[in-house]
Design an enzyme around this catalytic site. Structure first.
Site, PDB file in Angstrom:
ATOM      1  CG  LEU A   1      35.772  78.303  41.383  1.00  0.00           C
ATOM      2  CD1 LEU A   1      36.462  77.698  40.393  1.00  0.00           C
ATOM      3  CD2 LEU A   1      36.295  78.178  42.396  1.00  0.00           C
TER       4      LEU A   1
ATOM      5  CB  CYS B   1      30.736  73.683  34.936  1.00  0.00           C
ATOM      6  SG  CYS B   1      31.802  73.693  36.395  1.00  0.00           S
TER       7      CYS B   1
HETATM    8  C1  UDX Z   1      32.121  77.752  34.118  1.00  0.00           C
HETATM    9  C2  UDX Z   1      31.643  79.227  34.400  1.00  0.00           C
HETATM   10  O1  UDX Z   1      32.173  80.193  33.685  1.00  0.00           O
HETATM   11  C3  UDX Z   1      31.499  79.283  35.882  1.00  0.00           C
HETATM   12  O2  UDX Z   1      31.090  80.464  36.279  1.00  0.00           O
HETATM   13  C4  UDX Z   1      31.019  78.295  36.577  1.00  0.00           C
HETATM   14  O3  UDX Z   1      31.332  78.413  37.914  1.00  0.00           O
HETATM   15  C5  UDX Z   1      31.626  76.848  36.159  1.00  0.00           C
HETATM   16  O4  UDX Z   1      31.414  76.619  34.537  1.00  0.00           O
HETATM   17  P1  UDX Z   1      34.533  77.029  33.534  1.00  0.00           P
HETATM   18  O5  UDX Z   1      33.854  75.787  33.291  1.00  0.00           O
HETATM   19  O6  UDX Z   1      35.640  77.004  34.390  1.00  0.00           O
HETATM   20  O7  UDX Z   1      33.393  77.749  33.973  1.00  0.00           O
HETATM   21  O8  UDX Z   1      34.740  77.425  32.011  1.00  0.00           O
HETATM   22  P2  UDX Z   1      34.392  78.592  31.114  1.00  0.00           P
HETATM   23  O9  UDX Z   1      35.400  79.889  31.011  1.00  0.00           O
HETATM   24  O10 UDX Z   1      33.052  79.165  31.340  1.00  0.00           O
HETATM   25  O11 UDX Z   1      34.394  78.170  29.700  1.00  0.00           O
HETATM   26  C6  UDX Z   1      33.503  76.861  29.441  1.00  0.00           C
HETATM   27  C7  UDX Z   1      33.984  76.279  28.015  1.00  0.00           C
HETATM   28  O12 UDX Z   1      33.232  77.369  27.097  1.00  0.00           O
HETATM   29  C8  UDX Z   1      35.455  75.951  27.492  1.00  0.00           C
HETATM   30  O13 UDX Z   1      35.413  74.732  26.969  1.00  0.00           O
HETATM   31  C9  UDX Z   1      35.536  77.182  26.613  1.00  0.00           C
HETATM   32  O14 UDX Z   1      36.477  76.941  25.617  1.00  0.00           O
HETATM   33  C10 UDX Z   1      34.250  77.283  26.002  1.00  0.00           C
HETATM   34  N1  UDX Z   1      34.009  78.799  25.355  1.00  0.00           N
HETATM   35  C11 UDX Z   1      34.137  80.000  26.346  1.00  0.00           C
HETATM   36  C12 UDX Z   1      33.740  79.193  24.100  1.00  0.00           C
HETATM   37  O15 UDX Z   1      33.899  78.139  23.350  1.00  0.00           O
HETATM   38  N2  UDX Z   1      33.710  80.317  23.717  1.00  0.00           N
HETATM   39  C13 UDX Z   1      33.738  81.341  24.323  1.00  0.00           C
HETATM   40  O16 UDX Z   1      33.738  82.481  23.857  1.00  0.00           O
HETATM   41  C14 UDX Z   1      33.907  81.129  25.840  1.00  0.00           C
END
Ligand code: UDX
Length: 447
Positions: A161, A271
């Site tokens: 998630l 994460c």
């Molecule tokens: C992540 C995984 O997506 C999820 O599947 C797992 O279970 C837990 O870790 P989450 O930590 O909720 O989920 O956030 P996510 O949407 O993956 O974003 C992570 C980070 O990457 C954020 O800081 C976001 O700002 C950054 N990000 C995301 C970018 O900098 N660029 C992008 O294109 C996408």
């Protein structure tokens, strides 16, 4: 008779999983060691901001008017052991202090405190993100401790998630992965997930290590994708290219895809950063460290973004010191639609500028309380406009919708100098420039 389910640990993962299990029709008991958290949940209040979660919880928590009454919470592991046919372990696995490895103490304690009360047949299912090999070790520990012996079994079912979409991702997972050692375990998990399976979620059955690895490798891939585009942003910066156009063009190749190619100040949260580090540490223990040395580069590209944002702000202020300069920071959480500030790039940048003497004022739609707790010495404002008032430079660091909907002309009239640095490539440069702002973003040409 319908299965009874317990969920151990009621953070982002556990609280959502418990509410979702109740939504799927099961009787659910949530267990946590923090009494205040249990009391809050029992009143139908969610201890963090997650869209849709409070509604779902209130729909099922026993004692709330009009609820299904299928969801309760307790602090007593013996009660949980007695109640559940399937026990989900959803506790946290943070990074250990001073090392890359993952701290398994919460998982170990959760399993041990439950196991010794397991006097009837049941399935214990790990959901936490753990180093590969943990399930094997925990299965042995369970066999040692559970009075019901062979009747108790372990399975591993990683959770994918995303914060901000936790309810949707839990009710409609894009895949369900189960690491099992028996048909009985697989059958029980098919029963638990019967509704999403019927709705089309693929169900992938594996052994223990593969199930554990699916999670850490998925997060490594996502981190790699983000650091890849951020590396391209550095090259664009040097060559005068535009990383946003580049990402758009790359994304049309459906082998690459357009998601997770947003360049900016990089990834953070509870994460991705700690999972890639724990994965490297574990590979080292297994003698496979060479396979994952590239993750070290992914991590350093990511961490470099934060420093580069600070330098960009310094440059916008004339290149000297931050002393006496007023810096507005829009966004504190690690991503929008969450109140989570764990390893938040936005707060990291705000903190660095503050430590160098800048007068930083932060505004975030949902993350203010958590940000204040973590960085009490930063300035905070109640609205975006208040944060921007008197600012010499504005940093857009978390891409909340609220910030895209701001009126740049009105904001320009309260800022001292209308300069905005978009650390997320999410604002519309034309609109801001037309309203009198100097707009700069990472990996994009200046106007
Ligand atoms: C992540 C995984 O997506 C999820 O599947 C797992 O279970 C837990 O870790 P989450 O930590 O909720 O989920 O956030 P996510 O949407 O993956 O974003 C992570 C980070 O990457 C954020 O800081 C976001 O700002 C950054 N990000 C995301 C970018 O900098 N660029 C992008 O294109 C996408």
């Amino acid at each position: 008779m319908a299965l009874k389910i317990t969920v151990i640990g009621t953070g982002y993962l556990g609280a959502t999983h418990a509410a979702a299990m109740a939504e799927l029709g099961f009787e659910v008991l949530g267990l946590d060691v923090v009494t205040e958290k249990v009391a809050m949940l029992q009143r139908g209040e969610v201890p963090m901001y997650e869209p849709g979660l409070e509604e779902l919880l209130r729909k099922h928590v026993a004692g709330i008017e009009g609820s299904s009454g299928r969801l309760r919470f307790t602090t007593d592991p013996a009660e949980a052991a007695d109640f559940g046919d399937v026990h989900f372990i959803c506790v946290n696995t943070p990074q250990k202090h001073g090392e890359y490895a993952c701290d398994m103490s919460y998982v170990d304690t959760a399993l041990e405190s439950l196991a010794k009360h397991l006097t009837k047949a049941s399935l214990v299912v790990g959901k936490s993100t753990v180093p590969v090999g943990s399930a094997d070790r925990l299965a042995a520990r369970l066999a040692e401790l559970a009075p019901a012996g062979d009747e108790v079994e372990l399975a591993w079912n990683p959770e994918f998630l995303r914060e901000g979409f936790a309810v949707q991702d839990t009710l409609h997972p894009d895949r369900i992965v189960v690491g099992v050692r028996s048909e009985r375990a697989e059958k029980l998990l098919r029963e638990v997930y019967a509704t999403p399976i019927a709705d089309g979620s693929p169900f992938v059955v594996t052994d223990f290590p593969t199930a554990e690895l699916v999670k850490t490798s998925a997060n490594s891939f996502l981190a790699t994708k983000i650091s890849f585009i951020n590396a391209m942003a550095e090259v664009c910066e040097a060559a005068g290219g535009d990383v946003v156009k580049l990402a758009e063009a790359l994304g049309h190749d459906d082998r690459i895809g357009k998601k997770f190619l947003r360049a900016g100040i990089g990834f953070g949260g509870g994460c991705l950063p700690k999972d890639i580090r724990a994965f490297m540490a574990r590979a080292g223990e297994l003698g496979a460290d060479q396979a994952l040395t590239f993750l070290r580069e992914i991590d350093s590209i990511n961490m470099r973004r934060r420093g580069q944002m600070v330098e960009m702000a310094r440059e916008a202020l004339g290149g000297g010191s931050f002393l006496g300069k007023r810096v507005a920071v829009l966004g504190a959480t690690f991503k929008p639609d969450s109140d989570d500030v764990r390893d938040s790039p936005a707060l990291n940048v705000a903190g660095q500028i503050h430590l160098q003497g800048g007068q930083v004022t932060v505004y975030d739609p949902k993350g203010m309380a958590n940000a204040r707790r973590l960085f009490p010495t930063l300035g905070y404002a109640d609205t975006a406009t208040d944060a921007v008032r008197g600012a010499d430079v504005v940093l857009h660091l978390t891409e909340w919708r609220e910030f895209r909907e701001l009126d740049p002309a009105a904001l320009a009239s309260v800022a001292t100098t209308p300069v905005v640095l978009d650390g997320r490539n999410a604002l519309d440069p034309q609109t801001w420039r037309a309203a009198g702002w100097t707009y700069r973003a990472m990996g994009r040409p200046a106007a």
